[in-house]
Scaffold this motif. Sequence first.
Motif, PDB file in Angstrom:
ATOM      1  N   ILE A 183      -1.227   6.036  10.429  1.00  0.00           N
ATOM      2  CA  ILE A 183      -1.444   6.560   9.080  1.00  0.00           C
ATOM      3  C   ILE A 183      -2.767   7.311   8.988  1.00  0.00           C
ATOM      4  CG2 ILE A 183      -0.018   4.870   7.885  1.00  0.00           C
ATOM      5  CD1 ILE A 183      -2.656   3.361   7.260  1.00  0.00           C
ATOM      6  N   PRO A 192       2.707 -10.441  15.038  1.00  0.00           N
ATOM      7  CA  PRO A 192       3.609 -11.461  14.512  1.00  0.00           C
ATOM      8  C   PRO A 192       4.792 -11.754  15.435  1.00  0.00           C
ATOM      9  CG  PRO A 192       4.024  -9.385  13.431  1.00  0.00           C
ATOM     10  CD  PRO A 192       2.912  -9.135  14.396  1.00  0.00           C
ATOM     11  N   ASN A 220      -8.564  -4.693   5.848  1.00  0.00           N
ATOM     12  CA  ASN A 220      -7.459  -4.458   4.915  1.00  0.00           C
ATOM     13  C   ASN A 220      -6.146  -5.045   5.423  1.00  0.00           C
ATOM     14  OD1 ASN A 220      -6.890  -2.663   6.939  1.00  0.00           O
ATOM     15  ND2 ASN A 220      -7.380  -0.843   5.746  1.00  0.00           N
ATOM     16  N   GLY A 221      -6.147  -5.573   6.639  1.00  0.00           N
ATOM     17  CA  GLY A 221      -4.934  -6.165   7.182  1.00  0.00           C
ATOM     18  C   GLY A 221      -3.946  -5.156   7.730  1.00  0.00           C
ATOM     19  N   VAL A 222      -4.250  -3.872   7.584  1.00  0.00           N
ATOM     20  CA  VAL A 222      -3.293  -2.841   7.991  1.00  0.00           C
ATOM     21  C   VAL A 222      -3.794  -2.059   9.199  1.00  0.00           C
ATOM     22  CG1 VAL A 222      -2.118  -0.743   7.265  1.00  0.00           C
ATOM     23  CG2 VAL A 222      -2.294  -2.647   5.702  1.00  0.00           C
ATOM     24  N   THR A 223      -5.068  -1.636   9.143  1.00  0.00           N
ATOM     25  CA  THR A 223      -5.608  -0.892  10.282  1.00  0.00           C
ATOM     26  C   THR A 223      -6.834  -1.616  10.826  1.00  0.00           C
ATOM     27  OG1 THR A 223      -6.897   0.441   8.745  1.00  0.00           O
ATOM     28  CG2 THR A 223      -4.828   1.387   9.522  1.00  0.00           C
ATOM     29  N   ALA A 224      -7.119  -1.357  12.103  1.00  0.00           N
ATOM     30  CA  ALA A 224      -8.300  -1.966  12.719  1.00  0.00           C
ATOM     31  C   ALA A 224      -9.561  -1.311  12.166  1.00  0.00           C
ATOM     32  CB  ALA A 224      -8.223  -1.787  14.227  1.00  0.00           C
ATOM     33  N   TYR A 238       0.827  -1.198   0.000  1.00  0.00           N
ATOM     34  CA  TYR A 238       0.000   0.000   0.000  1.00  0.00           C
ATOM     35  C   TYR A 238       0.861   1.248   0.000  1.00  0.00           C
ATOM     36  CZ  TYR A 238      -3.810  -3.069   1.504  1.00  0.00           C
ATOM     37  OH  TYR A 238      -4.741  -4.060   1.593  1.00  0.00           O
ATOM     38  N   ASN A 286      -1.479  -2.080  19.876  1.00  0.00           N
ATOM     39  CA  ASN A 286      -2.489  -2.193  18.825  1.00  0.00           C
ATOM     40  C   ASN A 286      -2.577  -3.585  18.219  1.00  0.00           C
ATOM     41  OD1 ASN A 286      -3.113   0.592  18.971  1.00  0.00           O
ATOM     42  ND2 ASN A 286      -1.162   0.974  17.944  1.00  0.00           N
ATOM     43  N   ASN A 287      -1.676  -4.474  18.606  1.00  0.00           N
ATOM     44  CA  ASN A 287      -1.635  -5.788  17.975  1.00  0.00           C
ATOM     45  C   ASN A 287      -2.641  -6.748  18.589  1.00  0.00           C
ATOM     46  OD1 ASN A 287       0.400  -4.819  16.472  1.00  0.00           O
ATOM     47  ND2 ASN A 287       1.995  -6.106  17.350  1.00  0.00           N
ATOM     48  N   ASN A 312       1.878  -5.793   3.446  1.00  0.00           N
ATOM     49  CA  ASN A 312       1.189  -6.837   4.195  1.00  0.00           C
ATOM     50  C   ASN A 312       1.627  -8.163   3.604  1.00  0.00           C
ATOM     51  OD1 ASN A 312      -1.491  -8.702   4.362  1.00  0.00           O
ATOM     52  ND2 ASN A 312      -1.207  -7.438   6.170  1.00  0.00           N
ATOM     53  N   LYS A 328      -5.042   6.491  12.131  1.00  0.00           N
ATOM     54  CA  LYS A 328      -5.212   5.158  12.711  1.00  0.00           C
ATOM     55  C   LYS A 328      -3.855   4.483  12.852  1.00  0.00           C
ATOM     56  CE  LYS A 328      -9.806   3.664  11.292  1.00  0.00           C
ATOM     57  NZ  LYS A 328     -10.506   2.665  10.480  1.00  0.00           N
ATOM     58  N   PRO A 329      -3.645   3.767  13.954  1.00  0.00           N
ATOM     59  CA  PRO A 329      -2.373   3.040  14.087  1.00  0.00           C
ATOM     60  C   PRO A 329      -2.372   1.778  13.212  1.00  0.00           C
ATOM     61  CG  PRO A 329      -3.750   2.667  15.994  1.00  0.00           C
ATOM     62  CD  PRO A 329      -4.481   3.656  15.143  1.00  0.00           C
ATOM     63  N   VAL A 330      -1.203   1.402  12.741  1.00  0.00           N
ATOM     64  CA  VAL A 330      -1.082   0.172  11.953  1.00  0.00           C
ATOM     65  C   VAL A 330      -0.946  -1.006  12.915  1.00  0.00           C
ATOM     66  CG1 VAL A 330       0.264  -1.027  10.203  1.00  0.00           C
ATOM     67  CG2 VAL A 330       0.011   1.433  10.076  1.00  0.00           C
ATOM     68  N   ILE A 366       3.522   0.424   2.953  1.00  0.00           N
ATOM     69  CA  ILE A 366       3.133  -0.594   3.924  1.00  0.00           C
ATOM     70  C   ILE A 366       2.996  -1.931   3.198  1.00  0.00           C
ATOM     71  CG2 ILE A 366       1.411  -1.331   5.609  1.00  0.00           C
ATOM     72  CD1 ILE A 366       0.711   1.599   5.991  1.00  0.00           C
ATOM     73  N   ASN A 372       2.698  -6.821   9.025  1.00  0.00           N
ATOM     74  CA  ASN A 372       2.934  -5.602   8.250  1.00  0.00           C
ATOM     75  C   ASN A 372       4.345  -5.085   8.472  1.00  0.00           C
ATOM     76  OD1 ASN A 372       0.286  -5.295   7.129  1.00  0.00           O
ATOM     77  ND2 ASN A 372      -0.398  -4.793   9.193  1.00  0.00           N
ATOM     78  N   LEU A 401      -4.711   2.946   0.396  1.00  0.00           N
ATOM     79  CA  LEU A 401      -5.598   2.498   1.469  1.00  0.00           C
ATOM     80  C   LEU A 401      -6.838   3.361   1.565  1.00  0.00           C
ATOM     81  CD1 LEU A 401      -3.400   1.507   4.490  1.00  0.00           C
ATOM     82  CD2 LEU A 401      -5.186   0.161   3.456  1.00  0.00           C
ATOM     83  N   LYS A 402      -7.986   2.692   1.737  1.00  0.00           N
ATOM     84  CA  LYS A 402      -9.231   3.454   1.896  1.00  0.00           C
ATOM     85  C   LYS A 402      -9.847   3.127   3.244  1.00  0.00           C
ATOM     86  CE  LYS A 402     -10.032   3.875  -2.962  1.00  0.00           C
ATOM     87  NZ  LYS A 402     -10.420   3.064  -4.106  1.00  0.00           N
ATOM     88  N   ILE A 427      -6.202   7.902   7.157  1.00  0.00           N
ATOM     89  CA  ILE A 427      -7.179   7.332   6.228  1.00  0.00           C
ATOM     90  C   ILE A 427      -8.436   8.184   6.305  1.00  0.00           C
ATOM     91  CG2 ILE A 427      -8.598   5.339   5.668  1.00  0.00           C
ATOM     92  CD1 ILE A 427      -6.515   3.569   6.837  1.00  0.00           C
TER      93      ILE A 427
END
Lengths: 385, 180
Positions: free
Chosen positions: A308, B99, B175-179, A249, B148-149, A263, A315-317, A261, A339, A384-385, A310
Amino acid sequence: MQTTLSLTAERISKIWRQICWIIVAGSIAGNILIHFRTKNYIGTNHTFLLTITFLTFSTVLLGYVCWSYFTMCQSNFKLLELNQNGAGIWITQYQIRKKQLYIPFEWLTIDQSNSGINLSWTHAIIFNRKKRPRLQARDTLFIRKGWVTANSAANFFNTVTYFQNGATGPVPVMKPVKSAKRPKARRKTNQQFLLILATALICNAGISLIATKQSPLIVSGNDFHKKANFKQGLVVKSRDIQFKINKAYAATSSNGHPLLILNMNAKPLKDSASLDASNFTLYKHWTAVEENNQANYSDAEHHIGESIQINGKVKPVVNVLGNDGWGSGSNEVPTNSFNVILKRPNQAKFDLVYEGFYYQFNKPDKYEDTSIVLHVKTKSLEVLK
Amino acid sequence: MKIKWFLLFTCMSAFLLTSVQAQAKTYRYQQHPITLKESGQHITIRSYQILDHPEPSYSYDDTNEVAAYLLVHMTASLNSRYDDNLTLYSSDFELLSGPNATDVLSKDDKISRLLSVYPKIMTREHDGFKVKNGHSRNFDVAFQVYPNNRQTLIVSMGLLNDNQRIILHDVKTTNGVTAD
C-alpha cells in the motif's frame, strides 16, 4: 340481613381487562425495545433468548392474572361471608388457589368510613391443603366502596356490627341493593375480549420472531447470514468464531486502486473452527442471489501479497491471513491479530461478508460455520498514516 | 464444606495446569545460535534465511507470487545416559508465519530445485531422522512463507513434547498493518 359481600362483576372485569392490556402492551413494547437495543450487537441467540425470556415472563404473568380472575368468576366474586352461627366471618382470597380465612368476632375490628370499610384482625385461622387449621398473624383489609355494589358495604357493616354486639336489640334496616345478576351481553364482550387478546399475543410472538430474525420455520438459508452495521471495534460472532475488528482502514494499493484493510482478532468457539483468506469477500451490495452466483466484487485470497501507499512510500502489509493449504499448513484460527485485504469499490457503502459456508440457497450442516454480513460505510473507515 | 474442598481442588488443578503450560519457553533469535536443551536432546538453531532464489512454484494459494522459502539451519545432538538414538520427525517442526501455521515442506510441493541446492532439508517424507548418542548431525527445515510476516518457529521436543518457540524474525508495527 345481608350475610355476604361480593365484589361488583363489572368493576372487576373492567380492572382485569385493564391489567391484561397493560401486560400485553408492556410485552409488545419490551420486545420492540429488545429489538432496537440488540440490533447492532450480533451475538449467537442473544436476542432470541432475551425475547423468549421476556415473552415467557409476560405470558406467565398474564396467565396468573387470568387464572385468578376465573377462580373469582367461579365463586361469584364473593369476598366476605358471615358464618352460619353468626360468630365470625370468612374472607376469601383469590390467588392461584382460592384461600379462605376464618376470623372470629373476638379478633376482628370493623370500621366504616366514607371511602369504604376497613377490616383488621389480630389473628386469623387459615385451612391448609389437608384441611388443618393454621393460625395467621395480624393483617388488614380495606374494601373500597367502588369495588362493591352501592349500599352493600354499609349493609354488611351493619349486619356484622349487629352480630358482634350479640344479636340483641333492633334488627338493622337494610338499604335496597341492585341485583348483581350477570347481564347476558357481558359474556359476549368477554369472549370478544379474549379473541382480541389472543390476536395481540400472536402478533407479539410474530414481532419477537421478526425481531430475532432467527425464525427456524423459514429454510431460505438467509437465516444463517447474520447482518450487522460495521463500526470500529465491533465484536461479531458466527457459530464457530468470535471476531473482533480492531481497526478497518481505507488504503490505496501500489497500483492505485482503493483497498479495505481489516486488522482483527479471532477466537474459536469450537475446536473444529478453521479460518483462511478465502472466507472473506466483498460485495457492492450483498444479496442472497449475488452470493449464490459468487458475484463478489473482490475476495481476500487474491490480495494477500498487496502493498500500500503511505505518504508516497510503498509498504507491504504484514501478517496477512493466508490461504487454506498454504505451504501445506493447517488452517486453524490464528491466535494473534492478523490483517485481511480486500479491494473496495468507490462508493459510499458496501458489504463485507464472512462466508462461513459455501452458500447455494442452502443452510450449513452441523459441522459448517454460519456467515456474517457487515454493512460498511466508507466514511467510517480510518485512513492509514 | 464439600463445596469448599471442591473449590480448593479446582483452584489447585487450575494452578497446576497453568504451571505446566508455563514451562514452554520463548526465545528470540538475534543473529547468534540458540541451543534448546530437553532431556539430553540438544537442538541448535544456527541461522535462518529467507531465500530470493529459488522461488516457490506457482499455486492457487499464492496467486500474487509473493511467497518465499524460509530455511532454518539446525544441528541436533544427543548426550544421554539412557537413550541410544534421538529420532526427529518433520511434525516436530512448525512455523507461524504471521497468523498462518505452516508445516514443513513436502516433496509434493515441487521443491526439487530447492533440494538440489540444499540437500540436507528434512522433508515430510524424510521422517525418522536419527542421531546417535554422543554424535551430532546438521539438517535444514524449509517452509513456504510470506517474507514480510513475523516468523516464529515452534519445535516440539523432549519427553514432554514441550513446544519451544523461537521468534526468528519479528515485525515492529504501530498501526498493525505496515512495518515501522
